[in-house]
Design a protein around this motif. Structure first.
Motif, PDB file in Angstrom:
ATOM      1  N   PRO A   1      12.749  12.677 -11.355  1.00  0.00           N
ATOM      2  CA  PRO A   1      12.352  12.462  -9.959  1.00  0.00           C
ATOM      3  C   PRO A   1      11.889  11.047  -9.623  1.00  0.00           C
ATOM      4  O   PRO A   1      11.965  10.638  -8.458  1.00  0.00           O
ATOM      5  CB  PRO A   1      11.219  13.468  -9.763  1.00  0.00           C
ATOM      6  CG  PRO A   1      10.665  13.706 -11.126  1.00  0.00           C
ATOM      7  CD  PRO A   1      11.843  13.612 -12.045  1.00  0.00           C
ATOM      8  N   PHE A   2      11.425  10.311 -10.640  1.00  0.00           N
ATOM      9  CA  PHE A   2      10.869   8.986 -10.358  1.00  0.00           C
ATOM     10  C   PHE A   2      11.616   7.887 -11.115  1.00  0.00           C
ATOM     11  O   PHE A   2      11.046   6.859 -11.475  1.00  0.00           O
ATOM     12  CB  PHE A   2       9.378   8.956 -10.714  1.00  0.00           C
ATOM     13  CG  PHE A   2       8.608  10.078 -10.080  1.00  0.00           C
ATOM     14  CD1 PHE A   2       8.446  10.136  -8.701  1.00  0.00           C
ATOM     15  CD2 PHE A   2       8.067  11.089 -10.859  1.00  0.00           C
ATOM     16  CE1 PHE A   2       7.740  11.181  -8.116  1.00  0.00           C
ATOM     17  CE2 PHE A   2       7.361  12.138 -10.280  1.00  0.00           C
ATOM     18  CZ  PHE A   2       7.199  12.189  -8.900  1.00  0.00           C
TER      19      PHE A   2
ATOM     20  N   ALA B   1       0.840  -1.207   0.000  1.00  0.00           N
ATOM     21  CA  ALA B   1       0.000   0.000   0.000  1.00  0.00           C
ATOM     22  C   ALA B   1       0.871   1.250   0.000  1.00  0.00           C
ATOM     23  O   ALA B   1       1.867   1.338   0.721  1.00  0.00           O
ATOM     24  CB  ALA B   1      -0.899  -0.015   1.233  1.00  0.00           C
ATOM     25  N   ASP B   2       0.493   2.204  -0.849  1.00  0.00           N
ATOM     26  CA  ASP B   2       1.162   3.502  -0.968  1.00  0.00           C
ATOM     27  C   ASP B   2       2.570   3.404  -1.569  1.00  0.00           C
ATOM     28  O   ASP B   2       3.322   4.381  -1.526  1.00  0.00           O
ATOM     29  CB  ASP B   2       1.252   4.202   0.398  1.00  0.00           C
ATOM     30  CG  ASP B   2      -0.118   4.469   0.995  1.00  0.00           C
ATOM     31  OD1 ASP B   2      -1.048   4.783   0.224  1.00  0.00           O
ATOM     32  OD2 ASP B   2      -0.262   4.333   2.226  1.00  0.00           O
ATOM     33  N   LYS B   3       2.928   2.252  -2.139  1.00  0.00           N
ATOM     34  CA  LYS B   3       4.204   2.101  -2.817  1.00  0.00           C
ATOM     35  C   LYS B   3       3.975   2.112  -4.328  1.00  0.00           C
ATOM     36  O   LYS B   3       2.924   1.692  -4.814  1.00  0.00           O
ATOM     37  CB  LYS B   3       4.906   0.802  -2.412  1.00  0.00           C
ATOM     38  CG  LYS B   3       5.307   0.751  -0.944  1.00  0.00           C
ATOM     39  CD  LYS B   3       6.362   1.794  -0.630  1.00  0.00           C
ATOM     40  CE  LYS B   3       6.812   1.693   0.819  1.00  0.00           C
ATOM     41  NZ  LYS B   3       7.843   2.704   1.152  1.00  0.00           N
ATOM     42  N   PRO B   4       4.934   2.590  -5.115  1.00  0.00           N
ATOM     43  CA  PRO B   4       4.717   2.696  -6.569  1.00  0.00           C
ATOM     44  C   PRO B   4       4.850   1.353  -7.278  1.00  0.00           C
ATOM     45  O   PRO B   4       5.524   0.435  -6.798  1.00  0.00           O
ATOM     46  CB  PRO B   4       5.834   3.646  -7.004  1.00  0.00           C
ATOM     47  CG  PRO B   4       6.929   3.411  -6.007  1.00  0.00           C
ATOM     48  CD  PRO B   4       6.232   3.150  -4.702  1.00  0.00           C
TER      49      PRO B   4
ATOM     50  N   GLY C   1       4.478   9.898  -9.723  1.00  0.00           N
ATOM     51  CA  GLY C   1       5.172   8.981  -8.821  1.00  0.00           C
ATOM     52  C   GLY C   1       4.447   7.680  -8.545  1.00  0.00           C
ATOM     53  O   GLY C   1       4.943   6.847  -7.781  1.00  0.00           O
ATOM     54  N   ARG C   2       3.284   7.473  -9.160  1.00  0.00           N
ATOM     55  CA  ARG C   2       2.603   6.171  -9.001  1.00  0.00           C
ATOM     56  C   ARG C   2       3.419   5.052  -9.630  1.00  0.00           C
ATOM     57  O   ARG C   2       3.255   3.888  -9.278  1.00  0.00           O
ATOM     58  CB  ARG C   2       1.217   6.202  -9.646  1.00  0.00           C
ATOM     59  CG  ARG C   2       0.127   6.867  -8.825  1.00  0.00           C
ATOM     60  CD  ARG C   2      -1.232   6.575  -9.432  1.00  0.00           C
ATOM     61  NE  ARG C   2      -1.487   5.147  -9.511  1.00  0.00           N
ATOM     62  CZ  ARG C   2      -2.084   4.540 -10.536  1.00  0.00           C
ATOM     63  NH1 ARG C   2      -2.460   5.243 -11.600  1.00  0.00           N
ATOM     64  NH2 ARG C   2      -2.297   3.236 -10.513  1.00  0.00           N
ATOM     65  N   PHE C   3       4.294   5.429 -10.587  1.00  0.00           N
ATOM     66  CA  PHE C   3       5.176   4.459 -11.236  1.00  0.00           C
ATOM     67  C   PHE C   3       6.619   4.917 -11.060  1.00  0.00           C
ATOM     68  O   PHE C   3       6.938   6.089 -11.251  1.00  0.00           O
ATOM     69  CB  PHE C   3       4.845   4.324 -12.721  1.00  0.00           C
ATOM     70  CG  PHE C   3       3.599   3.527 -12.992  1.00  0.00           C
ATOM     71  CD1 PHE C   3       3.680   2.197 -13.369  1.00  0.00           C
ATOM     72  CD2 PHE C   3       2.345   4.114 -12.864  1.00  0.00           C
ATOM     73  CE1 PHE C   3       2.533   1.463 -13.611  1.00  0.00           C
ATOM     74  CE2 PHE C   3       1.197   3.388 -13.103  1.00  0.00           C
ATOM     75  CZ  PHE C   3       1.288   2.053 -13.474  1.00  0.00           C
ATOM     76  N   GLU C   4       7.473   3.957 -10.729  1.00  0.00           N
ATOM     77  CA  GLU C   4       8.907   4.216 -10.585  1.00  0.00           C
ATOM     78  C   GLU C   4       9.640   3.454 -11.681  1.00  0.00           C
ATOM     79  O   GLU C   4       9.302   2.303 -11.987  1.00  0.00           O
ATOM     80  CB  GLU C   4       9.382   3.750  -9.205  1.00  0.00           C
ATOM     81  CG  GLU C   4      10.866   3.943  -8.959  1.00  0.00           C
ATOM     82  CD  GLU C   4      11.280   3.400  -7.597  1.00  0.00           C
ATOM     83  OE1 GLU C   4      12.467   3.032  -7.452  1.00  0.00           O
ATOM     84  OE2 GLU C   4      10.423   3.322  -6.696  1.00  0.00           O
TER      85      GLU C   4
END
Length: 402
Positions: A251-252, A195-198, A225-228
């Motif tokens: 940034p991501f 949860a809350d990780k990309p 930032g939903r995807f790294e």
């Protein structure tokens, strides 16, 4: 034991290491010779001390040709310490030329194998340069007994219609080398993010595509930032304005360095959910026809592959009803493809990949033995041909003695 002299364009290429390990696992003795483009300790093979023929540079074809010409003139001296090989392999066109030269140095009738896993864009030009290079390929290839390539599209789009080569062809896909039973037995497991990780997209291997880098950066910014994006492997610095700065400013996105193939593959692919199996480096040509290493690596370890519409990779995935296909090369279309990703959609895509026959992703010891046996059969055929050609001379000699 079959003794193979293997000429390669880049001793630091991890794919060269994998091929040497395959040949050794198949029971061959390998003498490795070639050029070095950079230093990469991870590409060394235990027990193999390569014969270094010089240094070459990425994206500098003229410099490479000059280096090959110089080494050809000194090849007799460079090979003076090794035993006469049973067979010679040249990995790409420049190395095929050296393989021909080595055959004349040894003065034998050993067969030559042409290994071509990428079709250089210069070979595809319709001008005098392209014509000259294809002529050189036909000239040096006329001495070959076998062509090894890695994608059906290379055969369909270049070798049969354009190259002018008339050789038996062996398709040897860029599968993961899995020699140990443990490596073959472990099935992939799903790894949706906490949860809350990309979500993570892995782009691993030869990093040479500016368009992919820009697209993934734009996409990850668009998704907030939903995807790294995780990059690993060997950046082709000559293809980027400033790779390190571009990644640092994204940034991501981050670059996690080099890795050892196949030893590190399980670890790095289990860290991501998706595998970027797209390459625009030679868009519409080689990049559209190849089946990249990362396709098989991601498939074996359950990373859902992302391909580009109209490519051989997309055709491969469509035939198996797996993976995701991007229709246009921009961040908006990638967001449309992945933006609504949730655990349910991911698990369905993962299960489709994980349910595939694992043999289509890997090369085992039996496959390696089959490869070496195929190569060994070329030496037998050469010997039989030599004996047949000798018979008329023997008859003439006997006739003269009577």
């Amino acid at each position: 034991m079959l003794h193979i002299l293997y000429f390669v364009h880049d001793l630091a290429d991890p794919a060269v290491r994998r091929r040497v390990l395959m040949l050794q696992a198949g029971g061959a003795l390998v003498t490795l010779a070639g050029f070095r483009r950079d230093d990469n300790a991870l590409a060394s093979v235990h027990g193999v001390e390569p014969i270094e023929l010089g240094r070459t540079k990425d994206a500098q074809f003229a410099q490479r040709v000059t280096a090959v010409a110089r080494s050809a003139a000194k090849l007799r001296s460079a090979l003076s310490s090794i035993a006469r090989p049973d067979l010679i392999i040249g990995r790409n066109l420049e190395m095929l030329a050296l393989a021909n030269r080595a055959k004349s140095v040894f003065g034998g009738d050993m067969p030559i194998v042409y290994e071509c896993l990428d079709i250089h864009r210069l070979l595809l030009r319709d001008d005098v340069v392209g014509s000259a290079l294809r002529g050189a390929e036909r000239h040096f290839g006329s001495q070959a007994a076998l062509l090894i390539t890695s994608s059906p599209a290379f055969v369909e789009r270049y070798f049969r219609p354009r190259s002018g080569l008339d050789l038996p062809i062996m398709l040897l896909e860029n599968k993961v080398l899995a020699l140990e039973p443990a490596a073959r037995a472990v099935a992939p497991s799903a790894r949706p993010p906490a949860a809350d990780k990309p979500w993570k997209i892995g782009w691993f291997g030869a990093l040479r595509c500016r368009k992919s880098l820009a697209l993934l950066d734009d996409f990850s910014r668009l998704m907030g930032g939903r995807f790294e994006i995780v990059l690993r492997g060997r950046p082709a610095y000559s293809e980027f304005e400033d790779f390190d700065r571009l990644v640092r400013d994204a940034p991501f996105m981050h670059f996690a360095g080099a890795y050892k193939n196949p030893e590190d593959l399980s670890r790095i692919y289990n860290d991501v959910q998706f595998s970027w199996a797209i390459d625009f480096f030679e868009e519409g040509l080689n990049s559209s026809w190849l089946l990249p290493n990362r396709l098989y690596e991601g498939g074996l370890y359950g990373a859902v592959p992302i391909a580009f519409h109209g490519t051989e990779t997309a055709r491969f995935l469509a035939g198996r009803k797996i993976g995701l296909t991007l229709d246009a090369a921009d961040a908006a279309h990638l967001a449309s493809l992945l933006g609504k990703m949730d655990e349910q959609r991911y698990l369905a895509a993962f299960e489709a990949v994980a349910s595939q026959d694992r043999k289509q992703w890997m090369t085992d010891r039996a496959d390696c033995q089959g490869l070496v046996q195929r190569l060994a059969s070329l030496t037998c055929a050469n010997q039989q041909l030599a004996e047949i050609q000798t018979l008329p001379q023997l008859h003439r000699n006997r006739g003269g003695l009577q």
